[in-house]
Design an enzyme around this catalytic site. Structure first.
Site, PDB file in Angstrom:
ATOM      1  N   GLY A  73       0.829  -1.199   0.000  1.00 29.69           N
ATOM      2  CA  GLY A  73       0.000   0.000   0.000  1.00 29.69           C
ATOM      3  C   GLY A  73       0.858   1.241   0.000  1.00 29.69           C
TER       4      GLY A  73
ATOM      5  N   SER B 190       2.633   4.746   1.096  1.00 33.64           N
ATOM      6  CA  SER B 190       3.331   5.125   2.315  1.00 33.64           C
ATOM      7  C   SER B 190       2.384   5.859   3.260  1.00 33.64           C
ATOM      8  CB  SER B 190       4.528   6.012   1.964  1.00 33.64           C
ATOM      9  OG  SER B 190       5.227   6.384   3.125  1.00 33.64           O
ATOM     10  N   GLY B 191       2.383   5.459   4.536  1.00 31.77           N
ATOM     11  CA  GLY B 191       1.553   6.103   5.532  1.00 31.77           C
ATOM     12  C   GLY B 191       0.164   5.533   5.668  1.00 31.77           C
ATOM     13  N   VAL B 192      -0.168   4.444   4.940  1.00 32.27           N
ATOM     14  CA  VAL B 192      -1.513   3.887   5.005  1.00 32.27           C
ATOM     15  C   VAL B 192      -1.732   3.057   6.264  1.00 32.27           C
ATOM     16  CG1 VAL B 192      -1.096   1.681   3.831  1.00 32.27           C
ATOM     17  CG2 VAL B 192      -3.290   2.870   3.503  1.00 32.27           C
ATOM     18  N   GLY B 193      -0.626   2.651   6.922  1.00 29.35           N
ATOM     19  CA  GLY B 193      -0.766   1.917   8.172  1.00 29.35           C
ATOM     20  C   GLY B 193      -0.234   0.494   8.142  1.00 29.35           C
ATOM     21  N   LYS B 194       0.673   0.203   7.233  1.00 27.24           N
ATOM     22  CA  LYS B 194       1.209  -1.159   7.130  1.00 27.24           C
ATOM     23  C   LYS B 194       2.012  -1.548   8.367  1.00 27.24           C
ATOM     24  CE  LYS B 194       3.448  -0.280   3.344  1.00 27.24           C
ATOM     25  NZ  LYS B 194       3.058   1.138   3.189  1.00 27.24           N
ATOM     26  N   SER B 195       2.935  -0.682   8.761  1.00 22.06           N
ATOM     27  CA  SER B 195       3.794  -1.001   9.906  1.00 22.06           C
ATOM     28  C   SER B 195       3.000  -1.055  11.202  1.00 22.06           C
ATOM     29  CB  SER B 195       4.920   0.034  10.019  1.00 22.06           C
ATOM     30  OG  SER B 195       5.748  -0.008   8.868  1.00 22.06           O
TER      31      SER B 195
ATOM     32  N   ARG C  64     -17.752  -7.656  -1.602  1.00 18.91           N
ATOM     33  CA  ARG C  64     -18.449  -7.844  -0.329  1.00 18.91           C
ATOM     34  C   ARG C  64     -18.716  -9.315  -0.022  1.00 18.91           C
ATOM     35  NH1 ARG C  64     -23.149  -3.471   0.472  1.00 18.91           N
ATOM     36  NH2 ARG C  64     -22.911  -4.357   2.566  1.00 18.91           N
TER      37      ARG C  64
ATOM     38  N   GLU D 224       9.469   0.393  11.669  1.00 18.01           N
ATOM     39  CA  GLU D 224       9.383   1.851  11.759  1.00 18.01           C
ATOM     40  C   GLU D 224       7.940   2.275  12.017  1.00 18.01           C
ATOM     41  OE1 GLU D 224       9.779   5.906   9.065  1.00 18.01           O
ATOM     42  OE2 GLU D 224      10.212   3.940   8.166  1.00 18.01           O
TER      43      GLU D 224
ATOM     44  N   ASP E 253       9.120  -2.497   5.541  1.00 20.89           N
ATOM     45  CA  ASP E 253       9.511  -1.463   4.593  1.00 20.89           C
ATOM     46  C   ASP E 253      10.027  -2.048   3.279  1.00 20.89           C
ATOM     47  OD1 ASP E 253       9.757   1.306   3.913  1.00 20.89           O
ATOM     48  OD2 ASP E 253      11.915   1.024   4.008  1.00 20.89           O
TER      49      ASP E 253
END
Length: 311
Positions: free
Chosen positions: A153, A155-160, A243, A202, A177
């Site tokens: 996804g 960067s910043g979407v919440g993977k880590s 769905r 991170e 990362d």
């Protein structure tokens, strides 16, 4: 692709270097290993010179029956400037003609005490792991109930953050990362973390944390087979998301098609739980239990039954 040479084999398999020391850094570029039996008989038309050559008891026994002239000729043809190395198994004595040819053309001659079959198997496994096609992907690889799940996804979407929550729930982190992915066999992808960032995660606002130090050795693993890709993306009201779970999408990584799910991200959704359940559901599907398909079949039966009652 990683580089492998005869010097690596010397260290890995504790081989003995007999001659041709100047050629120990010649690159080995192919996984295949050749046992030059037909070449010993004089047929070099299709000689795979760029392969690692393996001489066992059969080849050397036949070689001893040749004339002195043929022995010199065959060994000179066996040792080319492209040949990365010749290995003798079972600790057998290397023919003088082979040693002379190796010094002339700079082909390293190595010797092992292992049997030919066992040595060939170990060499092939080692070369497959080192020379397999490799790529790097941006994402987080987590082992969830034995399923290697790659979270991708923007960067910043919440993977880590999702990976951190999964680790707290008892699952294991493989890489954050950057994920190095190697295709070791057909349809088999192995993911691992680059050495520099092993065990590290991170988290924006916290910085870099060491997962093994915080959660113990049971919270990490060095590598994992990649089985499922989950793409996290910000919720788009204009996009229709699956769905029922009947759609089966895949993503191609190197030469392998990997199942892919897309999970929309919005406030209030517990991503760790959703990813965890996705892995569990994927595992059930591999066991032949598809809840979405069962629901679809039941729905079809109800509709057909209703149509029959109308008539």
């Amino acid at each position: 692709m990683a580089k492998v040479n005869a010097n690596d084999l010397l260290e890995k398999f504790e081989l003995e270097l007999l001659s041709g020391e100047e050629g120990i850094y010649r690159p080995i570029t192919t996984i295949d290993i050749s046992r030059p039996g037909i070449e010993m008989a004089g047929f070099f038309t299709y000689y795979p010179a760029k392969r690692l050559q393996l001489l066992g008891r059969t080849e050397l026994s036949f070689f001893q029956q040749l004339t002195d002239h043929d022995k010199v000729e065959r060994m000179k043809k066996l040792c080319t400037y492209d040949t990365p190395g010749i290995i003798i198994s079972r600790g057998l004595e290397a023919p003088k003609e082979l040693l002379d040819a190796s010094d002339e053309f700079g082909v390293p001659i190595l010797r092992s005490s292992l049997t030919t079959t066992r040595l060939s198997s170990r060499l092939t496994t080692f070369l497959e792991s080192k020379l397999a096609p490799t790529t790097a992907m941006h994402g987080v690889l987590v082992d969830i109930y034995g399923i290697g799940v790659l979270l991708t996804g923007a960067s910043g979407v919440g993977k880590s953050e999702t990976a951190l929550d999964l680790v707290r729930r008892g699952h294991r982190l493989v890489a954050d990362d950057s994920v190095e992915i190697r295709q070791e066999h057909e349809n088999t992808l192995i993911g691992r973390a680059p050495e520099l960032i092993q065990h590290l995660l991170e988290i924006r606002g916290l910085g870099i944390i060491n997962v093994m130090t915080l959660f113990g050795a049971g919270a990490i693993r060095p590598f994992k087979r990649l089985a499922l890709v989950i793409s996290l993306e910000l919720w788009d009201q204009n996009k229709a998301y699956d769905r029922l779970g009947l759609e089966e999408n895949t993503v191609k990584i190197i030469d392998t098609d990997v199942p892919k799910l897309t999970i929309p991200v919005r406030p209030g959704r517990n991503l760790a739980v959703i990813v965890e359940v996705a892995a569990m559901n994927f595992r059930l599907k591999r066991l032949g239990m598809n809840a979405a398909q069962q629901f679809s079949d039941r729905l079809t039966d109800v509709i057909e039954e209703g149509d029959r009652e109308e008539y």
